[in-house]
Design a protein around this motif. Structure first.
Motif, PDB file in Angstrom:
ATOM      1  N   ASN A   1       0.787  -1.292   0.026  1.00 23.00           N
ATOM      2  CA  ASN A   1      -0.083  -0.176  -0.054  1.00 23.00           C
ATOM      3  C   ASN A   1       0.952   1.409   0.188  1.00 23.00           C
ATOM      4  OD1 ASN A   1       0.542   0.064   2.618  1.00 23.00           O
ATOM      5  ND2 ASN A   1      -1.332  -0.219   3.526  1.00 23.00           N
ATOM      6  N   VAL A   2       2.157   1.217   0.444  1.00 19.89           N
ATOM      7  CA  VAL A   2       2.804   2.182   0.471  1.00 19.89           C
ATOM      8  C   VAL A   2       2.805   3.103  -0.884  1.00 19.89           C
ATOM      9  CG1 VAL A   2       5.195   1.273   0.036  1.00 19.89           C
ATOM     10  CG2 VAL A   2       4.996   3.602   1.392  1.00 19.89           C
ATOM     11  N   PHE A   3       3.050   2.559  -2.038  1.00 22.80           N
ATOM     12  CA  PHE A   3       3.284   3.080  -3.358  1.00 22.80           C
ATOM     13  C   PHE A   3       1.774   3.835  -3.785  1.00 22.80           C
ATOM     14  CE2 PHE A   3       1.926  -0.812  -5.307  1.00 22.80           C
ATOM     15  CZ  PHE A   3       1.387  -0.517  -6.378  1.00 22.80           C
ATOM     16  N   LEU A   4       0.776   2.904  -3.493  1.00 19.54           N
ATOM     17  CA  LEU A   4      -0.398   3.390  -3.537  1.00 19.54           C
ATOM     18  C   LEU A   4      -0.986   4.774  -2.879  1.00 19.54           C
ATOM     19  CD1 LEU A   4      -2.487   0.287  -4.189  1.00 19.54           C
ATOM     20  CD2 LEU A   4      -2.212   2.051  -5.599  1.00 19.54           C
ATOM     21  N   VAL A   5      -0.513   4.819  -1.687  1.00 15.68           N
ATOM     22  CA  VAL A   5      -0.563   5.964  -0.839  1.00 15.68           C
ATOM     23  C   VAL A   5       0.074   6.985  -1.724  1.00 15.68           C
ATOM     24  CG1 VAL A   5      -0.076   7.009   1.407  1.00 15.68           C
ATOM     25  CG2 VAL A   5      -1.053   4.816   1.285  1.00 15.68           C
ATOM     26  N   ALA A   6       1.428   6.891  -1.950  1.00 19.10           N
ATOM     27  CA  ALA A   6       1.999   7.951  -2.740  1.00 19.10           C
ATOM     28  C   ALA A   6       1.486   8.467  -3.747  1.00 19.10           C
ATOM     29  CB  ALA A   6       3.690   7.441  -2.815  1.00 19.10           C
ATOM     30  N   LEU A   7       0.934   7.653  -4.600  1.00 19.92           N
ATOM     31  CA  LEU A   7       0.365   7.929  -6.098  1.00 19.92           C
ATOM     32  C   LEU A   7      -0.701   8.615  -5.848  1.00 19.92           C
ATOM     33  CD1 LEU A   7       0.458   7.005  -9.131  1.00 19.92           C
ATOM     34  CD2 LEU A   7      -0.971   5.271  -8.600  1.00 19.92           C
ATOM     35  N   THR A   8      -1.585   7.928  -4.834  1.00 22.40           N
ATOM     36  CA  THR A   8      -2.984   8.728  -4.733  1.00 22.40           C
ATOM     37  C   THR A   8      -2.775  10.424  -4.081  1.00 22.40           C
ATOM     38  OG1 THR A   8      -3.988   6.586  -3.984  1.00 22.40           O
ATOM     39  CG2 THR A   8      -4.988   8.573  -3.097  1.00 22.40           C
ATOM     40  N   ALA A   9      -1.695  10.329  -3.222  1.00 24.08           N
ATOM     41  CA  ALA A   9      -1.333  11.659  -2.767  1.00 24.08           C
ATOM     42  C   ALA A   9      -0.916  12.473  -4.015  1.00 24.08           C
ATOM     43  CB  ALA A   9      -0.478  11.848  -1.616  1.00 24.08           C
ATOM     44  N   LEU A  10      -0.249  11.969  -4.814  1.00 25.77           N
ATOM     45  CA  LEU A  10       0.595  12.762  -5.978  1.00 25.77           C
ATOM     46  C   LEU A  10      -0.575  13.254  -6.839  1.00 25.77           C
ATOM     47  CD1 LEU A  10       2.668  13.684  -7.599  1.00 25.77           C
ATOM     48  CD2 LEU A  10       2.822  11.530  -8.590  1.00 25.77           C
ATOM     49  N   VAL A  11      -1.454  12.267  -7.453  1.00 28.07           N
ATOM     50  CA  VAL A  11      -2.646  12.466  -8.257  1.00 28.07           C
ATOM     51  C   VAL A  11      -3.526  13.500  -7.692  1.00 28.07           C
ATOM     52  CG1 VAL A  11      -4.295  11.774  -9.732  1.00 28.07           C
ATOM     53  CG2 VAL A  11      -2.039  10.418  -9.846  1.00 28.07           C
ATOM     54  N   ALA A  12      -3.706  13.176  -6.410  1.00 23.56           N
ATOM     55  CA  ALA A  12      -4.729  14.270  -5.923  1.00 23.56           C
ATOM     56  C   ALA A  12      -4.314  15.678  -5.855  1.00 23.56           C
ATOM     57  CB  ALA A  12      -5.031  13.993  -4.280  1.00 23.56           C
ATOM     58  N   PHE A  13      -3.075  15.809  -5.554  1.00 23.37           N
ATOM     59  CA  PHE A  13      -2.317  17.026  -5.808  1.00 23.37           C
ATOM     60  C   PHE A  13      -2.405  17.718  -7.063  1.00 23.37           C
ATOM     61  CE2 PHE A  13       1.740  19.305  -6.305  1.00 23.37           C
ATOM     62  CZ  PHE A  13       1.323  20.530  -5.645  1.00 23.37           C
ATOM     63  N   THR A  14      -2.028  16.972  -7.900  1.00 22.48           N
ATOM     64  CA  THR A  14      -1.751  17.460  -9.161  1.00 22.48           C
ATOM     65  C   THR A  14      -3.194  17.779  -9.679  1.00 22.48           C
ATOM     66  OG1 THR A  14      -1.665  15.138 -10.247  1.00 22.48           O
ATOM     67  CG2 THR A  14       0.427  16.566 -10.072  1.00 22.48           C
TER      68      THR A  14
END
Lengths: 482, 218
Positions: free
Chosen positions: A67-80
């Motif tokens: 889940n760590v990379f999914l958390v990072a991905l979710t936070a990144l796409v939510a930001f962009t």
């Protein structure tokens, strides 16, 4: 500590934006909160790289390589996406489609939606995961109907009813899972924690667990958009505001699939045979083929890319269904690149339909002439999503295809035909939209193009070179998924 | 079989009976009353399971059920019906006798599905899991055959009742944090449904789902 921060920031952001009402700087505040969430997620990722998996808050939250990379991905796409939504929603307001009260709802729910998705990913408790998934539906349902047109209300109602009914099946699956686990782990809180369940997965009662998996797959599969449970998806994507289409497609589908894969690992341990894998391969292949053939019949640009999301979720589900280190690696990579590419496409599509004042593909013409960046963004994004080298989607699809040829040769023709049909449909429709005489007009605010090209650059990078720690995570997660 | 056990079985039968009654009911006001009664049966069975197994958090769960499903939610629905002024009889897609026959088929299916599990369950849960699954499926059927928005929502809430019954009677209750979360989701969901009723009527001048067939599947 970092885990609490990742969850706390969007929650506070949502409440703050709801309480302050719509101010001139609300869009900036929304982007700022998303940036803070992303920074917290980056810190958390750093911690995991240094210290390995961990749990927090009396084991209620946990983080591991999956889940760590999914958390990072979710936070990144939510930001962009928050960056993209700033000018996009301004233009919508300028065009008179939204007022201040609805923008307040929009910004507040955007943050709460991010919170719910992160809670899904980080929760160690299957029940809390379910609650957060339903919460993610509830926060987005009023966003799908944000424009209050008859079509958007219809889409939101469909989304609400179908997803609520679907997710109710997942709750029944969770109850059955608890029923099986309680015998081994005893009543009380620990019988629903993933970490404890994995420790005893070989002792769980096979009949109950297999029935539980069927319900969990149907329930969470509705949110993944697996055919034939996909009816809500194209409507919700087409009628809602474009930033919401981008996060629904890029993030929510991933999160729902994450829940399915977590359950699959548990069931495989209990059953010792590939019952869950076969089911997932079947659903995956069906979604891929059906969605590919529906693509060519679409007239609305957002509906077309929504069907493309169903198609790609089918590929990922199929990959996880096949199992094995290579296929699981490909599935994880495909989740990442699809999420980045699809949200980039929705960003360009959003501005393109604002420029031409329509979502009907027949009326969108000559985007490149009026604004080369949006036009080329759409072309590159479409090529990337269609699996052209050297983009990352090519790498993952190639891995899925070669594994399928090796282990399940009967599936290869279906995969190839579906990918070919999808290519012809999307490319054939995108080409006239970008070249030729223009119908576009100027926008009152400059469009957001940084997120588009940032995403596409990341996808290109992942096609050429995957950073070693990412490879290591994918490997560990793939080994865990098995 | 102990007395508590027999009472739980009786309440389970009552739950299933109410699910059938909802399926055959044409009037919306009666449907809301039935929903409240179903909530009452659910709360009573939860309280008895709490008493006989000595799990204190189930008392809390029973109290929550009474407050939400017997009190607040039916009241909110009642107010909505008054405000929207919709007391008409409901038309169904399939006539009622045929619906009932399909319902009986679903009950048999649910019991067949639950049999292998019931055999290894404790005495308490032997028949309750099948009944819980049956009432979930019956509510599902109700959502499919009703055309109006309000009965669909009542079907959704009845489905949640069936799921709660599965959670409390078949497994002695989920962990408290989960139950609270589910209750919160149902509550928020009901309010959103309420908001939707007004939006739908504003746009379509009716709460009939048939008007919402613009987005054809293609």
């Amino acid at each position: 500590m970092e885990i609490t921060l990742v969850l706390g920031v969007p929650l506070i952001g949502g409440l703050l934006l709801a309480l302050t009402g719509h101010k001139r700087y609300a869009a900036e505040l929304n982007a700022l909160m998303s940036l803070a969430t992303f920074v917290a997620a980056a810190l958390l990722t750093g911690r995991v790289i240094a210290d390995g998996p961990m749990t927090a808050l009396h084991e209620q939250l946990f983080i591991d390589p999956f889940n760590v990379f999914l958390v990072a991905l979710t936070a990144l796409v939510a930001f962009t996406t928050a960056l993209f939504s700033r000018p996009y929603m301004r233009i919508e307001q300028h065009h008179g489609r939204l007022n201040a009260a609805r923008l307040r709802l929009y910004h507040s729910m955007y943050q709460l939606f991010t919170f719910m998705m992160l809670l899904c990913l980080l929760s160690n408790n299957v029940g809390v995961l379910w609650v957060a998934m339903e919460g993610a539906t509830l926060t987005t349902v009023l966003l799908v109907s944000l424009y209050r047109t008859p079509a958007s209300i219809e889409a939101a109602w469909k989304y609400f009813i179908l997803c609520s009914v679907g997710i109710a099946q997942a709750l029944f699956g969770t109850i059955l899972l608890y029923f099986a686990a309680e015998r081994v782990l005893g009543p009380g809180g620990t019988a629903l924690l993933w970490t404890h369940l994995y420790a005893v997965r070989h002792q769980l009662e096979p009949t109950v667990v297999s029935l539980a998996f069927v319900f969990l797959l149907l329930g969470f599969g509705t949110k993944v958009g697996l055919v034939p449970l996909h009816n809500w998806l194209p409507d919700a994507h087409a009628e809602g505001p474009t930033p919401i289409s981008a996060v629904l497609s890029g993030l929510l589908l991933n999160v729902a699939l994450y829940a399915v894969v977590r359950s699959k690992v548990l069931v495989d341990g209990a059953l010792g045979r590939n019952f869950s894998g076969d089911l997932m391969m079947g659903f995956g292949l069906l979604s891929l083929v059906v969605a590919a053939f529906f693509l060519s019949r679409q007239k609305d640009i957002k509906r077309m890319f929504a069907y493309s999301s169903i198609e790609h979720m089918g590929i990922v589900t199929f990959a996880f269904g096949m199992g094995g280190p290579v296929a699981a690696f490909a599935g994880l990579l495909h989740m990442t690149v699809h999420s980045l590419t699809k949200s980039a496409i929705f960003f360009t599509v959003g501005h393109a339909s604002q420029k031409t004042g329509t979502q009907n593909m027949a009326d969108i013409r000559g985007l490149i002439e009026q604004s080369p960046t949006i036009g080329w963004g759409l072309v590159l994004g479409s090529l990337a999503i269609l699996g052209m080298p050297p983009f990352g989607v090519f790498t993952s699809e190639f891995m899925v295809l070669t594994t399928a040829m090796h282990e399940h040769p009967w599936a290869t023709p279906f995969l190839l035909v579906a990918l070919g049909v999808a290519f012809a449909a999307i490319f054939g429709k995108v080409q006239p939209m970008v070249f030729g005489e223009t119908t576009a007009r100027r926008l009152p605010h400059p469009p957001a193009l940084v997120p588009v090209f940032l995403h596409l650059a990341l996808v290109l990078l992942l096609g050429l070179y995957i950073p070693p720690y990412l490879v290591e995570w994918y490997r560990q997660a793939a080994a865990f998924i098995g | 079989m102990s007395l508590a056990n027999q009472i739980v079985n009786l309440l389970a039968a009552l739950l299933l009976l109410i699910a059938f009654a909802m399926l055959s009911q044409r009037r919306i006001l009666t449907l809301i009353k039935l929903l409240a009664w179903q909530g009452g049966a659910l709360a009573a069975s939860t309280a008895i399971v709490a008493y006989s197994t000595g799990q204190p958090h189930l008392y809390f769960s029973a109290g929550l059920t009474v407050a939400l499903k017997v009190g607040l939610i039916p009241w909110v629905l009642h107010r909505l019906i008054d405000r929207l002024n919709v007391r008409w009889d409901i038309e169904t897609l399939i006539n009622i006798p045929a619906t009932m026959l399909i319902g009986i088929g679903l009950v048999i299916f649910a019991f067949a599905l639950a049999t292998p599990i019931s055999q290894m369950a404790s005495v308490f849960t032997r028949s309750t899991l099948g009944i819980a699954l049956a009432s979930v499926l019956l509510s599902f059927l109700m959502m499919i055959v009703r055309r109006k928005a309000v009965p669909q929502v009542i079907g959704f809430l009845a489905m949640e009742n069936g799921l709660f019954f599965a959670a409390t009677s078949a497994t002695y209750g989920m962990p408290l944090v989960v139950e609270l979360g589910v209750a919160l989701d149902v509550l928020v969901g009901t309010f959103i449904f309420g908001i939707f009723f007004f939006h739908i009527r504003e746009q379509f001048d009716s709460l009939d789902i048939r008007h919402m067939e613009k987005l054809k599947q293609d």
